[in-house]
Structures are given as C-alpha cells and as structure tokens.
Design an enzyme around this catalytic site. Structure first.
Site, mmCIF file in Angstrom:
data_model
loop_
_atom_site.group_PDB
_atom_site.id
_atom_site.type_symbol
_atom_site.label_atom_id
_atom_site.label_comp_id
_atom_site.label_asym_id
_atom_site.label_seq_id
_atom_site.Cartn_x
_atom_site.Cartn_y
_atom_site.Cartn_z
ATOM 1 N N CYS A 69 0.848 -1.227 0.020
ATOM 2 C CA CYS A 69 -0.136 0.230 -0.027
ATOM 3 C C CYS A 69 0.820 1.372 -0.140
ATOM 4 C CB CYS A 69 -0.894 -0.140 1.166
ATOM 5 S SG CYS A 69 -2.051 1.241 1.206
ATOM 6 N N CYS A 178 -0.164 3.415 -7.197
ATOM 7 C CA CYS A 178 -1.272 3.028 -6.093
ATOM 8 C C CYS A 178 -1.710 1.378 -6.484
ATOM 9 C CB CYS A 178 -2.575 3.645 -6.000
ATOM 10 S SG CYS A 178 -4.016 2.962 -5.372
#
Ligand code: DGL
Length: 253
Positions: A69, A178
């Site tokens: 992440c 991302c």
C-alpha cells in the site's frame, strides 16, 4: 510466512507478482476493507492503521512483510522497526523498489497515486535522491471506486477527469503508484492511448521480495486472506487472479 498488507484488494496485484517470483511461499494477506480507502486519510490515521495491520499479520504468523500500500509507506518510519520488533530486511514497502527501478532512466516520469501518497512527498523525495524530478497527479476517488467495484465507464471518467489538464511529454512513463490502479490498467490505456508506457511497480517489489526472502520463504503455497469486512468485489478479483489456487478467506468479526 509472508504477510501482505493493503487497505483492500490493491495488494492482490502485488501478490500476483510475488506468486510468480516465489511460487511456493506461504502468504497471509490482510485487506483492511472496513477502513478502505486509505488514500484520503490523515497521516495519524494511517500510522495507527498500519501498526494495527502489521501486528495482525505478525500474530497470524508472518515473519516477513510486504506493505503493498503506497499510501502507508510514509508511516513506515524507522521507529516502527523497534515498535514491531522487525528488522529492516523483514519489511518491503512500495516506494524503494519502485524508485530504484528508474535509476539511470532518462524518460520523463509521471506518477499517479492517492492524495495521501502525493501529499506525503515520499516519492518526490525518493526521486530527488536519484537526481530525478517527477510530475505527480493525485487521483482522489479512484482507489475507492475500484474497491467498491464501480463500473468501467465511471472508472474511465475518473481517469479522464484527472488527466484532463495534464500534458504527457512524448516517451513519458506513467507510474501507477497505488496498488489498486493496475486492476484497471486497461482503462488507463483506453483513456491515455497506447503511446504512453504504463509501469506497474508490483514486478519491482516482487523482484525485491525474491532477493530478500528466498530461500527462507520456501513453503507449501498456502494463501490465507483476512478481511476486516466481507467484500464481494475482493472475492471476485481474488478468484479471477488466482483461479487455480486453493485459498481461504476469513472475515474478522
Ligand atoms: N492500494 C493503496 C495504495 O497503494 C491504497 C489505496 C486506498 O485505499 O486509497 O495506495
């Protein structure tokens, strides 16, 4: 056992690359679907959720961690290693391997990510360290839209709006910073055209995992998914990406 952490389904793109690099590793994956999306949260919130997520993975037997992440990478401060009794070689996050991949490259670099990642400045600083500038674009609602299984048309509209005022120089490389974004890489291609090279950092991270975690992470190819809230889009993507893998999905009460 390798622990993989993300706000939700984005880390599955990283797991998929890790499965290529370390096919027999045992993996416990935590998707914090109850608190997703992470990309609009404050730094304080992200630090708390990161510590809780990594502790959960350690309690479930993870010795090595991949923080899949980008939005929490800025929360992985040096103090975390002491707080969680983790050695630096037991943790891989997204920024280092991604930026390291571009050492020596001269192509114009464009990075798109969540507001939390862009506002933290972590990528901009890391690129500065290798003498590179990077143009950054924060895409507010995209990770949340992907996480909730929004239609392709809506995803394309969000991407289109985010790039409306951006000029991509010829030969640019667009870095999907991302882990949710590679899930909709075909929508990026459709909106931006085939001339833009799109880079999915999952492969650089998996390469790093192979270097750092092999051979101690040779196992029985077990995969356990833990979710903080049940999610049909997560289950659908897991079965699409891992059609021939036996895995368990556990939902926290
Ligand atoms: N997949 C995560 C990232 O790489 C988080 C996205 C989100 O939950 O907003 O940034």
């Amino acid at each position: 056992m390798i622990g993989i952490f993300d706000s939700g389904m984005g880390g599955l793109t990283v797991l998929s690359a890790i499965r290529e690099a370390l096919p027999s590793s045992d993996v416990v994956y935590f998707g914090d679907t109850l608190n997703a999306p992470y990309g609009m949260r404050t730094r304080e919130d992200l630090t708390r959720l990161t510590v809780e997520g990594l502790q959960l993975l350690q309690r479930r037997g993870a010795n090595n961690i991949v923080s899949a992440c980008n939005s929490v990478s800025a929360s992985l401060a040096v103090s975390l290693f002491d707080a969680l009794s983790l050695a630096p070689q037991q943790l891989i996050e997204m920024v280092g391997p991604t930026v390291g991949y571009f050492k020596g490259s001269t192509a114009p670099l464009v990075l798109c990510a969540t507001p939390a990642t862009i506002q933290s400045g972590i990528y901009q600083n890391a690129f500065r360290m290798i003498g590179r500038d990077v143009q950054s674009i924060a895409i507010e609602p995209l990770a949340g839209a992907i996480e909730s299984g929004t239609s392709n048309e809506e995803i394309e509209r969000v991407i289109h709006d985010s790039f409306e005022n951006v000029t991509l120089e010829p030969g640019s490389i667009l870095i999907l910073a991302c882990t949710h974004y590679p899930i909709v890489i075909s929508a990026f291609r459709k909106v931006l055209g085939e001339d833009v090279t799109i880079f999915d950092p999952a492969f650089a991270v998996a390469e790093r995992a192979e270097k750092q975690f092999w051979p101690q992470e040779v196992g029985d190819s077990r995969t356990i998914f833990i979710l903080s809230k049940d999610s049909a889009p997560f289950r659908a993507l897991a079965s699409k990406l891992f059609p021939n893998t036996k895995y368990e999905v556990k939902v926290l009460e």
